[in-house]
Scaffold this motif. Sequence first.
Motif, PDB file in Angstrom:
ATOM      1  N   ASP A   2      -5.130 -23.041   4.038  1.00  0.00           N
ATOM      2  CA  ASP A   2      -4.230 -22.137   3.852  1.00  0.00           C
ATOM      3  C   ASP A   2      -3.593 -21.849   2.483  1.00  0.00           C
ATOM      4  O   ASP A   2      -2.194 -23.457   2.410  1.00  0.00           O
ATOM      5  CB  ASP A   2      -4.403 -20.944   4.715  1.00  0.00           C
ATOM      6  CG  ASP A   2      -4.970 -20.492   5.457  1.00  0.00           C
ATOM      7  OD1 ASP A   2      -6.886 -20.904   5.556  1.00  0.00           O
ATOM      8  OD2 ASP A   2      -4.927 -19.964   6.651  1.00  0.00           O
ATOM      9  N   LYS A   3      -3.026 -21.180   1.478  1.00  0.00           N
ATOM     10  CA  LYS A   3      -2.324 -21.168   0.621  1.00  0.00           C
ATOM     11  C   LYS A   3      -1.684 -20.541  -0.204  1.00  0.00           C
ATOM     12  O   LYS A   3      -1.562 -19.510   0.909  1.00  0.00           O
ATOM     13  CB  LYS A   3      -2.825 -21.528  -1.036  1.00  0.00           C
ATOM     14  CG  LYS A   3      -4.090 -22.852  -1.435  1.00  0.00           C
ATOM     15  CD  LYS A   3      -3.995 -22.917  -3.082  1.00  0.00           C
ATOM     16  CE  LYS A   3      -5.102 -23.572  -3.034  1.00  0.00           C
ATOM     17  NZ  LYS A   3      -5.572 -24.520  -3.996  1.00  0.00           N
ATOM     18  N   THR A   4      -0.032 -20.691   0.329  1.00  0.00           N
ATOM     19  CA  THR A   4       0.823 -19.443   0.163  1.00  0.00           C
ATOM     20  C   THR A   4       1.127 -19.288  -1.451  1.00  0.00           C
ATOM     21  O   THR A   4       1.401 -20.208  -1.948  1.00  0.00           O
ATOM     22  CB  THR A   4       2.477 -20.003   0.733  1.00  0.00           C
ATOM     23  OG1 THR A   4       1.993 -20.153   2.358  1.00  0.00           O
ATOM     24  CG2 THR A   4       3.027 -18.235   0.382  1.00  0.00           C
TER      25      THR A   4
ATOM     26  N   THR B 127      -6.479 -17.711   1.856  1.00  0.00           N
ATOM     27  CA  THR B 127      -6.612 -18.083   2.689  1.00  0.00           C
ATOM     28  C   THR B 127      -8.128 -19.406   2.902  1.00  0.00           C
ATOM     29  O   THR B 127      -8.277 -19.187   2.094  1.00  0.00           O
ATOM     30  CB  THR B 127      -7.440 -17.739   4.080  1.00  0.00           C
ATOM     31  OG1 THR B 127      -8.930 -16.671   3.624  1.00  0.00           O
ATOM     32  CG2 THR B 127      -6.729 -16.742   4.729  1.00  0.00           C
ATOM     33  N   GLU B 128      -8.737 -20.342   3.179  1.00  0.00           N
ATOM     34  CA  GLU B 128      -9.540 -20.839   3.098  1.00  0.00           C
ATOM     35  C   GLU B 128     -11.191 -20.152   3.077  1.00  0.00           C
ATOM     36  O   GLU B 128     -12.272 -20.695   1.820  1.00  0.00           O
ATOM     37  CB  GLU B 128      -9.775 -21.934   4.834  1.00  0.00           C
ATOM     38  CG  GLU B 128     -10.890 -22.887   4.530  1.00  0.00           C
ATOM     39  CD  GLU B 128     -10.432 -23.782   5.500  1.00  0.00           C
ATOM     40  OE1 GLU B 128     -12.012 -25.131   5.372  1.00  0.00           O
ATOM     41  OE2 GLU B 128      -9.982 -24.032   6.736  1.00  0.00           O
TER      42      GLU B 128
ATOM     43  N   GLU C 170     -11.277 -17.616   1.542  1.00  0.00           N
ATOM     44  CA  GLU C 170     -11.481 -16.987   0.527  1.00  0.00           C
ATOM     45  C   GLU C 170     -11.136 -17.667  -0.321  1.00  0.00           C
ATOM     46  O   GLU C 170     -12.286 -17.392  -1.840  1.00  0.00           O
ATOM     47  CB  GLU C 170      -9.990 -15.972   0.433  1.00  0.00           C
ATOM     48  CG  GLU C 170      -9.796 -15.038   1.258  1.00  0.00           C
ATOM     49  CD  GLU C 170      -8.650 -14.119   1.023  1.00  0.00           C
ATOM     50  OE1 GLU C 170      -7.247 -15.455   0.554  1.00  0.00           O
ATOM     51  OE2 GLU C 170      -8.018 -12.986   0.658  1.00  0.00           O
ATOM     52  N   GLN C 171     -11.167 -19.551  -0.584  1.00  0.00           N
ATOM     53  CA  GLN C 171     -11.204 -20.084  -1.271  1.00  0.00           C
ATOM     54  C   GLN C 171     -12.940 -20.072  -1.525  1.00  0.00           C
ATOM     55  O   GLN C 171     -13.106 -21.016  -2.527  1.00  0.00           O
ATOM     56  CB  GLN C 171     -10.304 -21.379  -1.153  1.00  0.00           C
ATOM     57  CG  GLN C 171      -9.114 -21.405  -1.064  1.00  0.00           C
ATOM     58  CD  GLN C 171      -8.114 -22.614  -0.662  1.00  0.00           C
ATOM     59  OE1 GLN C 171      -7.969 -23.352  -1.208  1.00  0.00           O
ATOM     60  NE2 GLN C 171      -6.900 -21.833   0.669  1.00  0.00           N
TER      61      GLN C 171
ATOM     62  N   ILE D 226      -1.345 -14.704   1.836  1.00  0.00           N
ATOM     63  CA  ILE D 226      -1.618 -16.174   2.200  1.00  0.00           C
ATOM     64  C   ILE D 226      -3.698 -16.327   1.566  1.00  0.00           C
ATOM     65  O   ILE D 226      -3.467 -15.190   1.553  1.00  0.00           O
ATOM     66  CB  ILE D 226      -2.432 -16.474   3.547  1.00  0.00           C
ATOM     67  CG1 ILE D 226      -0.578 -16.122   4.285  1.00  0.00           C
ATOM     68  CG2 ILE D 226      -3.006 -17.379   4.090  1.00  0.00           C
ATOM     69  CD1 ILE D 226       0.176 -17.489   4.127  1.00  0.00           C
TER      70      ILE D 226
END
Length: 54
Positions: A3-5, A18-19, A21-22, A16
């Motif tokens: 996950d990325k902020t 999320t994985e 969403e990515q 966030i």
Amino acid sequence: MPDKTLICKECGKEFIFTEGEQNFYKEKGFENEPQRCPDCRKAKKHQNNNNRNY
């Protein structure tokens, strides 16, 4: 892919990416990460929909 902020360009809040969403963005061929948080995206979409009704 963790996950990325990210920081929303509208309100400046962290959100966030999320994985899941990515992966969705990757499957759709989107090259850019989202610029707005979910609340701002929803507000922007609502605003755009209202503008089309005129």
